[in-house]
Design an enzyme around this catalytic site. Structure first.
Site, short mmCIF file in Angstrom:
data_model
loop_
_atom_site.label_atom_id
_atom_site.label_comp_id
_atom_site.label_asym_id
_atom_site.label_seq_id
_atom_site.Cartn_x
_atom_site.Cartn_y
_atom_site.Cartn_z
N ASP A 61 -83.94 54.37 16.04
CA ASP A 61 -82.95 55.13 15.26
C ASP A 61 -83.45 56.55 15.04
O ASP A 61 -84.63 56.85 15.20
CB ASP A 61 -82.68 54.44 13.91
CG ASP A 61 -83.89 54.41 12.98
OD1 ASP A 61 -85.02 54.16 13.47
OD2 ASP A 61 -83.73 54.62 11.77
N GLU B 17 -85.94 52.66 10.75
CA GLU B 17 -87.11 53.33 10.19
C GLU B 17 -86.71 54.51 9.32
O GLU B 17 -87.29 54.73 8.25
CB GLU B 17 -88.05 53.82 11.31
CG GLU B 17 -89.45 54.18 10.82
CD GLU B 17 -89.59 55.56 10.21
OE1 GLU B 17 -90.56 55.79 9.47
OE2 GLU B 17 -88.72 56.44 10.45
N HIS C 111 -63.08 73.18 -19.32
CA HIS C 111 -62.86 74.62 -19.17
C HIS C 111 -64.12 75.33 -19.72
O HIS C 111 -64.50 75.10 -20.87
CB HIS C 111 -61.62 75.02 -19.97
CG HIS C 111 -61.20 76.43 -19.73
ND1 HIS C 111 -61.91 77.52 -20.18
CD2 HIS C 111 -60.14 76.93 -19.03
CE1 HIS C 111 -61.30 78.63 -19.80
NE2 HIS C 111 -60.21 78.30 -19.10
N SER D 111 -94.81 59.79 6.16
CA SER D 111 -94.89 58.40 5.74
C SER D 111 -94.30 57.48 6.80
O SER D 111 -93.28 57.81 7.41
CB SER D 111 -94.09 58.19 4.45
OG SER D 111 -94.48 59.13 3.46
N1 BES Z 1 -92.23 59.60 12.29
C1 BES Z 1 -91.93 59.96 10.94
C2 BES Z 1 -93.16 60.06 10.06
C3 BES Z 1 -94.23 61.02 10.50
C4 BES Z 1 -93.96 62.12 11.29
C5 BES Z 1 -95.51 60.79 10.08
C6 BES Z 1 -94.97 62.99 11.66
C7 BES Z 1 -96.52 61.65 10.44
C8 BES Z 1 -96.25 62.74 11.23
C9 BES Z 1 -90.95 58.92 10.37
O1 BES Z 1 -89.88 58.69 11.26
C10 BES Z 1 -90.36 59.46 9.12
O2 BES Z 1 -89.61 60.39 9.20
N2 BES Z 1 -90.66 58.86 7.98
C11 BES Z 1 -90.01 59.20 6.75
C12 BES Z 1 -90.08 58.06 5.78
C13 BES Z 1 -88.91 57.13 5.85
C14 BES Z 1 -89.01 56.08 4.77
C15 BES Z 1 -87.58 57.81 5.81
C16 BES Z 1 -90.68 60.37 6.10
O3 BES Z 1 -91.89 60.59 6.24
O4 BES Z 1 -89.96 61.11 5.42
MN MN Z 2 -90.55 58.40 13.19
MN MN Z 3 -88.44 60.37 11.02
#
Ligand code: BES
Ligand code: MN
Ligand code: MN
Length: 462
Positions: A88, A158, A218, A404
């Protein structure tokens, strides 16, 4: 029989074309308008797994989007590597800021990518990176060189917090049994500074709602006499940090692990050019918690950010009202040993206290995840480091990332195995932003590196 480099050059165009086909399907998990496309993407991955010769390939139904599973068990007594990735992607908006269609990939040169980069939503996060694993295993299977067992588990939620993956993992401990998990969903320092991510931040994500009067009023008749929920919300948000940019929520830092001077010195060795950093973002100064460097602020220190704020009148021209409601989405990045089960409660308690009489406050916990750290002396880490050294000609740096991947700590808890975060992206890939891209170099180097990983891993394990 050929080596991986020959294979990659002979199949270069096909490997790009196939990834392009995957990138053309808009698998936006956050938006129900894309249901059919997300499902079509799962079917694409399933088909791909079959094509490269995996066994027991299946679309695993869940309460949400399906997980695509496939495996090659060459000998049950050999180690098993589980590959995790996600099919996704983030929503593409704001569309008007894309220089090309987010779902019609094109290769364009950039300063950092003289060989060209693939511009499309998901090119780096995570379709392009996940697909490298399928292609590396395709090569190993064709050449009859796969030295260990592999299991692929590719999910479609994810970007919305992996709700169904947790459900699935809890129900499939035996099926998913493995010795190590490898994931390419993170980044390196630069194309000539390979890295392996040894830390990820956790996350608590809340939405807040402030209610004032029972209807929009208002602003002339009532202005000055009734609490305006937007005025109040902005004051409350301002109260969440102090003049040193520390987060003011009582108890928020209680469990934060402070790094030793040695650990901080190691972070300071990561190549980082503050001037370049500012230039790339068009800012004339950085901003953050007093007493910490930019690299520290974005990796080993927690943070709090408003992701969106809305309410009242935002249409054309002027409408004179006191809105009834105001909203904000607020994320907190957590570091070891902060607990995403606890932080939203601390937030809520304090946020309620920040509200004056005259408004009602509602806090909803949207989702969260634990922070993660992994040691550099595990067999999986060592094998990944050797594979990178062979592919890049340089030892990789261990790095803490600020992003994350909440499912990673959960894997450790549920399956008892470590995840090796061998990502090939760059911070400049613009993931989650308009014009996301992934270097052509990174794509092929990634496939090459992954193909080396398996032999090194087997050697570490026997
Ligand atoms: N792949 C990312 C996380 C990431 C990117 C970690 C680059 C380290 C370096 C992942 O798809 C992502 O976007 N994670 C989200 C968390 C999720 C719960 C929506 C994030 O980190 O905001
Ligand atoms: Mn990712
Ligand atoms: Mn991401």
């Amino acid at each position: 029989m050929g080596d991986i480099k020959t294979y990659l050059s002979e199949h270069r165009q096909r490997l790009l074309d196939e990834l392009f086909n995957l990138l053309r399907i808009p698998s936006v998990s956050a938006d129900p308008a894309y249901v059919a496309d997300v499902e079509a993407t799962a079917a694409f991955i399933k088909n791909e797994m079959k094509k490269i010769g995996l066994d027991n390939v299946s679309i695993e139904e869940t309460p949400g989007y399906p997980i695509v599973y496939g495996e090659k068990i060459i000998d049950a007594s050999l180690p098993t590597v589980l590959i995790y990735g996600h099919y996704d992607v983030q929503p593409p908006d704001p569309l008007e800021l894309w220089e090309s269609d987010p779902f019609e990939p094109v290769i364009k040169q950039t300063d950092l990518h003289p060989e060209g980069a693939i511009f499309a939503r998901g090119a780096s996060d995570d379709k392009g990176q996940m697909y490298m694993h399928l292609k590396a295993v395709e090569y190993l299977l064709k050449e009859n060189k796969l030295p260990v067992n592999v299991k692929f588990m590719i999910e479609g939620e994810e970007e919305v917090g992996s709700p169904s993956l947790a459900w699935y993992v809890a129900r499939n401990h035996d099926k998913l049994k493995n010795d190590v998990i490898i994931i390419s969903d993170t980044g390196m320092v630069a194309n000539d500074v390979p890295a392996i991510t040894t830390g990820l931040r956790g996350l608590s994500y809340v939405e807040v709602e402030i209610t004032g009067p029972n209807r929009d009023l208002h602003s002339g008749l009532y202005g000055g006499a009734v609490a305006n929920p937007i005025n109040i919300l902005t004051k409350m948000i301002a109260g969440l940090t102090d003049e040193k940019n520390k987060i003011t929520i009582p108890g928020f830092y209680d469990k934060v692990r402070e790094l030793s001077e040695e650990e901080r010195a190691a972070i300071a060795k990561t190549p980082f050019d503050l001037e370049e950093y500012k230039k790339a973002l068009d800012i004339d100064a950085v901003y953050g918690e007093e007493g910490y460097t930019t690299l520290e602020r974005q990796s080993i220190r927690p943070s709090l950010d408003v992701n969106g704020i809305w309410g009242g009148y935002t249409g054309e021209g002027a409408k004179t009202i006191i809105p009834s409601k105001a909203y904000a989405k607020i994320s907190m990045r957590l570091v070891p040993d902060q607990d995403p089960e606890e932080v939203p409660g601390l937030f809520e308690k304090y946020f309620m206290q920040l509200a004056p009489p005259g408004v009602k406050v509602k806090v909803t916990n949207l989702h969260g995840g634990y922070p993660y750290v992994t040691p550099t002396d595990s067999p999986g880490y060592k094998a990944a480091a050797k594979a990178m050294k062979r592919a890049f000609g340089k030892d990789p740096l261990p790095i803490y990332s600020g992003g994350s991947i909440p499912i990673v700590p959960l894997f450790e808890k549920e399956l008892g195995s470590k995840s090796i975060l061998m990502g090939f992206g760059l911070n400049s890939d613009a993931i989650h932003s308009p014009n996301e891209h992934y270097g052509v170099f990174n794509y092929f180097k990634g496939i090459e590196t992954i193909s080396y990983f398996y032999d090194f891993y087997k050697k570490q394990m026997i």
